[in-house]
Every structure is written in C-alpha cells, then in structure tokens.
Design a protein around this motif. Sequence first.
Motif, PDB file in Angstrom:
ATOM      1  N   SER B 142       0.848  -1.189   0.000  1.00 24.43           N
ATOM      2  CA  SER B 142       0.000   0.000   0.000  1.00 24.43           C
ATOM      3  C   SER B 142       0.886   1.243   0.000  1.00 24.43           C
ATOM      4  N   LEU B 143       0.483   2.240  -0.771  1.00 25.08           N
ATOM      5  CA  LEU B 143       1.328   3.431  -0.913  1.00 25.08           C
ATOM      6  C   LEU B 143       0.764   4.595  -0.101  1.00 25.08           C
ATOM      7  N   ASN B 182      -7.728   4.687   0.892  1.00 21.02           N
ATOM      8  CA  ASN B 182      -6.296   4.430   1.049  1.00 21.02           C
ATOM      9  C   ASN B 182      -6.081   3.398   2.153  1.00 21.02           C
ATOM     10  N   SER B 183      -5.024   2.584   2.039  1.00 24.39           N
ATOM     11  CA  SER B 183      -4.803   1.544   3.051  1.00 24.39           C
ATOM     12  C   SER B 183      -3.372   1.558   3.593  1.00 24.39           C
ATOM     13  N   LEU B 185      -0.706   2.004   6.250  1.00 24.73           N
ATOM     14  CA  LEU B 185      -0.507   2.041   7.703  1.00 24.73           C
ATOM     15  C   LEU B 185       0.997   1.978   7.956  1.00 24.73           C
ATOM     16  N   GLN B 187       2.715   1.323  10.475  1.00 25.79           N
ATOM     17  CA  GLN B 187       3.154   0.152  11.251  1.00 25.79           C
ATOM     18  C   GLN B 187       3.427  -1.061  10.372  1.00 25.79           C
ATOM     19  N   LEU B 188       2.711  -1.147   9.256  1.00 25.74           N
ATOM     20  CA  LEU B 188       2.835  -2.306   8.382  1.00 25.74           C
ATOM     21  C   LEU B 188       3.711  -2.016   7.167  1.00 25.74           C
ATOM     22  N   THR B 191       8.734   1.607   5.851  1.00 26.18           N
ATOM     23  CA  THR B 191       9.336   2.845   6.363  1.00 26.18           C
ATOM     24  C   THR B 191       8.318   3.550   7.255  1.00 26.18           C
ATOM     25  N   ASN B 198      -4.824   5.106   6.409  1.00 23.06           N
ATOM     26  CA  ASN B 198      -5.798   4.051   6.112  1.00 23.06           C
ATOM     27  C   ASN B 198      -7.222   4.616   6.256  1.00 23.06           C
ATOM     28  N   LEU B 199      -7.990   4.556   5.176  1.00 26.23           N
ATOM     29  CA  LEU B 199      -9.374   5.082   5.156  1.00 26.23           C
ATOM     30  C   LEU B 199      -9.413   6.536   5.660  1.00 26.23           C
ATOM     31  N   GLU B 239      -8.123   5.105  10.102  1.00 28.15           N
ATOM     32  CA  GLU B 239      -8.469   3.908  10.882  1.00 28.15           C
ATOM     33  C   GLU B 239      -7.178   3.152  11.173  1.00 28.15           C
ATOM     34  N   VAL B 241      -4.641   0.058  13.037  1.00 25.59           N
ATOM     35  CA  VAL B 241      -4.609  -1.400  12.830  1.00 25.59           C
ATOM     36  C   VAL B 241      -5.673  -2.119  13.663  1.00 25.59           C
TER      37      VAL B 241
END
Lengths: 144, 304
Positions: B142-143, B182-183, B185, B187-188, B191, B198-199, B239, B241
Amino acid sequence: MKKLFFLIGMTFFFSSCEKEGVLTKGSNPIPTINNTAVLKYSGTFVPTSGITVQGNVNIYAQGNKYQLQIENITITDGPDLKVYLSKSDTPSSFVNLGNFKGNGTSVYDIPAQVDVSEYPYVLIHCQQYNHLFAIAELISKQSN
Amino acid sequence: MKNKLKKALLFSTLFILGYTANAQGCSDAGFCSVGNTFKDAQSEIKNSIEIGGVYGVGEEDVTVFSPYAIYTRIFTNRFAMSAKLTATTANGSFGTISNLGDVFVTGNYKFNTGDYDKSKWSGILGVKIPLTASNDKINNFSLPMPYQSSLGTFDVITGLDLAIKKWEFSTAVQIPLNQNKNSYLSQLAPTDKFDSTNLLERKSDVLFRATYKIKTENQKFIFRPNVLFIYHLGKDSFENVFGQRQTIQNSEGLTINGNLITSYRLSEKNYIEASIATPFVVREVRPDGLTRAFTIGLSYKRNF
C-alpha cells in the motif's frame, strides 16, 4: 486541433504504469516461521457467498512473539484483500495484519500488544469494498 | 549581457534550491486555480482548451509530475463551464506509479460585467470526481498519500471572485464528501517516514488568494504574482490497525503559498503560461500528500 487532442490522449495513455522501488522490491525481508516456534492455534477457511476458498491458517508463538501463517490457500481474486485477526466472524473488532499476500503460503507478524486468545477468528476481507471473503475459526492446539 | 544572464540564472537556481530544502505547500491545481475561467477571454471566444503539466518536489524523496487538460465553454458573457482532467506520476523510494487523478467540473457565473474601474464579481460552483480510490499499490505494498494520484474523495467546491482594476481576490471552500479508500498504515510499511492514512477522512479547506496583474506595453506578457492562503479546517483522521478511528494531531491549520504566473501571447488565440510556486507557511502535519517544496508548471492554451 486534432494534433492537440492526440497529444492529450498520449499524455494520459503513458500515465498508467508502475515500477518497483527500493522499498517495494520482492527482496525485502519476508516473515518466516522459525523451526522452534510452537503451534498455538489453527483453523480452516470457509468462504462467504459467491467466493471459493481452500486453505488453512496457523498461529505460532516463539517466546512472546506471535505469527500467523496462511497455508496453501487458494481464494477468489479480489481487490484490496486484508488479513484480520478478529473477535467475531464479522469485521467489527479486529487487528489488521496487512495486505493478503496472495495464494500459497504466507506469514504475517502479530503486533506484540495483541492478546491472541481474545481473537478466535481470522478473516480475509476486502477493505475497499467492505466485502468479507473468507472466515477461519481458530482452534487451540494446546491446553495452556 | 552574458553576465546579466548568468546572474539571472544563478539567482533563479538559488531561489529554487533554497525553497526545495525548506518549504512545503499547495498542489491541488484544481482547487488552487479556481476562478480562472474568464481570465483574458475575448468576447468572440466560445471555447478554449488548455494542456499543461506541473512538476513538484514532494515529501521525503517523492517527486510528482501532474499533466492536465482543461476544456472551457463560454456559453454567455456571464456563464461558462470547465472540465478538467488530471493525472499524476509519482516517483520515490516506493517506486514509480502513474494513474489518472480527478475530473473537475465547474461552472462560473459573472454577477456583473462592469467597466475596468468597477469591481467585477463572479461565483464558482463545482465538483471534484476522483478517478481512483487513492489506494494504488506497488507489488502489493500500500502506498502513502504522496504517491496517490487523487485524494480519492468526491468534493464540492464553491467560491467568489472579485476583480478590481489590476487586483483580483478569490475565496473558495473545498468540502470532501467521503472517506477515501487508502490503506497505508505506517506500522505495516517498510518505512515510518509517512503518516498512516488508512481510510483517510479529510476535513474541508478554505482558500483565499490575492493576485496582482501586470501587463507589458506590447500586451504580449502578463505577470500574475499572487499569494494563496489555505486553511485546513480540522484534524484529519484514519483507521488504525485495531479498526479504530484515530485523529491525526496538528493536521489542521494554515498554509501560505507564493506563486508567480507568467503568460505569453503567441498569437491572437494561442498562449503559453509558466508558473512557479512555493509555500512559506505550512501545517505541522500534512497527511494528505499535497505537500510540495515547490512546483513549476507549463501550459499551452488555445482559444477557438
């Protein structure tokens, strides 16, 4: 004027492409399950309406670190599929483990602050269109 | 003469490099250029088409090129409509990604068509329709928003424009109607240099712009230095994790941009326009990916 429209068309045509960068190359470290990890939970995916799925899910522990492994899965293609560790069989209270990594076997790190015993389901969910694809109920493999 | 040219080049280079290092700011060309529909339109002109591109230096190591095309139809001496199509190519450590961006459809109405000395009022009402969900990925990563070609929201844009002598004052508001998809995050992500979006739920913006117009004696060049204030009316949210909505602290506030637009009349109906813009004041946190250290734009406009 025709040339102008042609130029505009070509500009937008060439604007649809993508190329990997240093952060998105396949060579980035991929989580794996250590041989010494202990299997804690496992489950089998069942599909929701209109979806086909086959595959299993396992949760391993190594010390305080938990990892989720999706094993030999084949699932209907979908956009923006996510893997959720969930408190119920619907995506209402969950931990988002990230993008589903595709058919086959893949591993997802579970954040350290998560009490895995509170999340008895694994979901594969399309976030973009809010559509649940598959559910696996986790069964404890150890009494402690 | 050569020395003067060298000095000018050196000054321009230092100006650009200086701001590349320090500043961030406005980029959403559709919003930031509202109120342009009637500019310098001749009475017999009914249609115009403009193609152009804007190159910008974004957050971290992201560079962005945004081509666009605008078609304008002037229906009466008071009413005109424009449709604008945008696209974006973003390049950085995540890779290179290109996609269509948004369609802007705007109507522009002149309340009066007074003499040079009198104030002229016009209003604008439009919509921004996203052509992506703002959830482009590379290799299933995800970007973050700086790589997305659209904010991914349907927006309503409305504003007022006052032209008096050589001055023009514009004000507008841009109201997003939905969350994007958008997704990203952090943490995931590989970088932590970009904000989680996210959303993303984005708050409205209010714009104010003051422009001074300078025409050369031969009427070939028009210079439009302007200053653009954009106030982001609230804190954006995403939103996390755990599926809980989290406010992005310090994402509200003011951005002030300086912009110089230069138009050159090639012939009676053909113009080229160059612009350079940079922000002087920015919000502390800007998760929407619209941050630019500076932008340079070039466009060609044909009336017919």
